[in-house]
Design an enzyme around this catalytic site. Structure first.
Site, PDB file in Angstrom:
ATOM      1  N   GLU A   1      -4.242   7.740  -4.888  1.00 40.14           N
ATOM      2  CA  GLU A   1      -4.562   7.033  -6.142  1.00 40.14           C
ATOM      3  C   GLU A   1      -5.902   7.523  -6.674  1.00 40.14           C
ATOM      4  OE1 GLU A   1      -4.266   2.795  -5.521  1.00 40.14           O
ATOM      5  OE2 GLU A   1      -2.251   2.954  -4.710  1.00 40.14           O
TER       6      GLU A   1
ATOM      7  N   HIS B   1      -1.897   0.509  -9.988  1.00 36.71           N
ATOM      8  CA  HIS B   1      -2.471  -0.459  -9.035  1.00 36.71           C
ATOM      9  C   HIS B   1      -3.048  -1.672  -9.771  1.00 36.71           C
ATOM     10  CE1 HIS B   1      -4.177  -0.728  -4.699  1.00 36.71           C
ATOM     11  NE2 HIS B   1      -4.085  -1.955  -5.216  1.00 36.71           N
TER      12      HIS B   1
ATOM     13  N   ARG C   1       0.854  -1.186   0.000  1.00 34.96           N
ATOM     14  CA  ARG C   1       0.000   0.000   0.000  1.00 34.96           C
ATOM     15  C   ARG C   1       0.894   1.241   0.000  1.00 34.96           C
ATOM     16  NH1 ARG C   1      -3.654  -2.585  -1.580  1.00 34.96           N
ATOM     17  NH2 ARG C   1      -5.685  -2.927  -0.635  1.00 34.96           N
TER      18      ARG C   1
END
Ligand SMILES: NC(=O)C1=CN([C@@H]2O[C@H](COP(=O)(O)OP(=O)(O)OC[C@H]3O[C@@H](n4cnc5c(N)ncnc54)[C@H](OP(=O)(O)O)[C@@H]3O)[C@@H](O)[C@H]2O)C=CC1
Ligand SMILES: O=CC(=O)O
Length: 325
Positions: free
Chosen positions: A266, A285, A237
């Protein structure tokens, strides 16, 4: 009458049908500033909630008096207030295992792409810069036989250790709160403290969740302890790494390069300095983003919600203590 549930992620047709067989499904196109108020309204009636990428916090739960089960289409659950869910006796289900190998593949992709400068070189070819035999300014560094340091020796860390050790003859170091016998016995991994991991790793690979404990675990002080030739890979993360400190370290040569699948914010803001650095490979991601794995995760999440709402939970519950009540 079938129980109502809120779905905030588009599902493949067969999985949507499976939900329809069990529930009255109220569907939203994601959870964002437009849909969230509508989701809060729909939650007044809903007994279940399923989706990914949305904050499930106290405010949301206060709008959901009948909620009995929550299912996230992800393994990470840092966007859920687990304490509040547990206090209310609501099981939170997630999708470990099904994505492990795919995410480990993504991490190995980042290791290789950053070390061999694959993205940068491909962009130079497309820009018409390959005009003869390439020189040292195109060279990368070897991956095989280099030391891989793994921070977060869980399911994904172990799958990465397997790839690195068996596929690339890499010695494996890891830092963890507890000993991981399988990593040590199967892949000759050696446990060490964080300072040793930072000092000895050629590749520092992070597959940690975001928690209060892991927030900014890698910051300026830790980056300064790494080899100047080291490459940092993060697919855990974003907030585990202090991004401002990382940018500075990459700009000033404190470390060599970074391969990143996750970020503090993000989508990555368009003006992020990371996007201007040639020694950064930035992915959107995509750790688990293959057709097969994303289908598997969605199927697992659907089964998880059915299990939670029918009292048949056997696995994949983040807060199993609520099941005993
Ligand atoms: N980029 C992407 O698309 C994806 C990212 N992820 C991220 O990867 C994470 C890991 O997934 P997975 O491997 O399945 O999860 P696991 O729970 O199996 O592994 C997490 C590991 O992190 C370790 N850990 C947690 N806190 C600390 C700490 N403070 N210090 C040291 N180690 C710690 C745990 O240690 P211990 O063994 O001691 O409990 C555990 O081994 C997810 O939580 C998610 O955030 C997951 C999937 C896709
Ligand atoms: O980041 C993805 C997840 O499954 O967690």
């Amino acid at each position: 009458m079938k129980p109502s549930i809120v779905l905030y992620k588009k599902l493949p047709a067969d999985l949507r049908q499976r939900l329809d067989q069990h529930f009255n499904v109220i569907e939203f196109n994601g959870m964002n500033s437009t849909t969230r108020p509508q989701i809060l309204d729909a939650l007044q009636q809903a007994e279940g909630l399923i989706g990914s990428n949305g904050k499930v916090d106290k405010e949301l739960l206060d709008h959901a008096p009948r909620l009995r089960g929550v299912s996230t289409i992800s393994v990470g659950f840092d966007n859920f207030d687990v304490e509040e869910l547990t206090r209310r006796g609501i099981p939170l289900m997630h999708t470990p295992t099904v994505l492990t190998d795919t995410v480990a593949d993504t991490m190995m992709t980042l290791v290789l792409a950053t070390a061999r400068r694959a993205v940068e070189s491909a962009e130079r070819v497309k820009a018409g810069e390959w005009n003869g035999s390439i020189g040292a300014d195109w060279f990368g560094v070897d991956v095989h036989h280099k030391t891989m340091g793994i921070l977060g020796m869980g399911r994904i860390g172990l799958a990465l250790a397997k790839r690195a050790h068996l596929g690339f003859d890499m010695p494996i170091l890891y830092t963890a709160r507890r000993q991981h016998a399988e990593a040590e016995n199967s892949f000759n991994a050696r446990r060490c403290d964080l300072d040793t991991l930072l000092a000895e790793s050629d590749f520092l690979c992070i597959s940690l969740p975001h928690t209060d404990e892991t927030f900014h675990m890698i910051s300026r002080e830790q980056l300064a302890k790494m080899k100047s030739s080291a490459i940092l890979v993060n697919a855990g993360r974003g907030p585990v790494v202090d991004e401002e400190a990382l940018i500075e370290a990459l700009q000033t040569g404190v470390i060599h390069a970074a391969g990143l699948d996750v970020f503090e914010q993000e989508p990555l803001p368009k003006d992020s300095p990371l996007l201007k650095l040639p020694n950064v490979v930035a992915l959107p991601h995509i750790g688990s983003a293959t057709h097969e794995t994303r289908y598997g995760m969605a199927a697992c999440a659907v089964d998880n919600l059915i299990a939670a709402l029918t009292g048949n939970v056997k696995e994949f519950c983040v807060n199993p203590e609520v099941l005993k009540k």
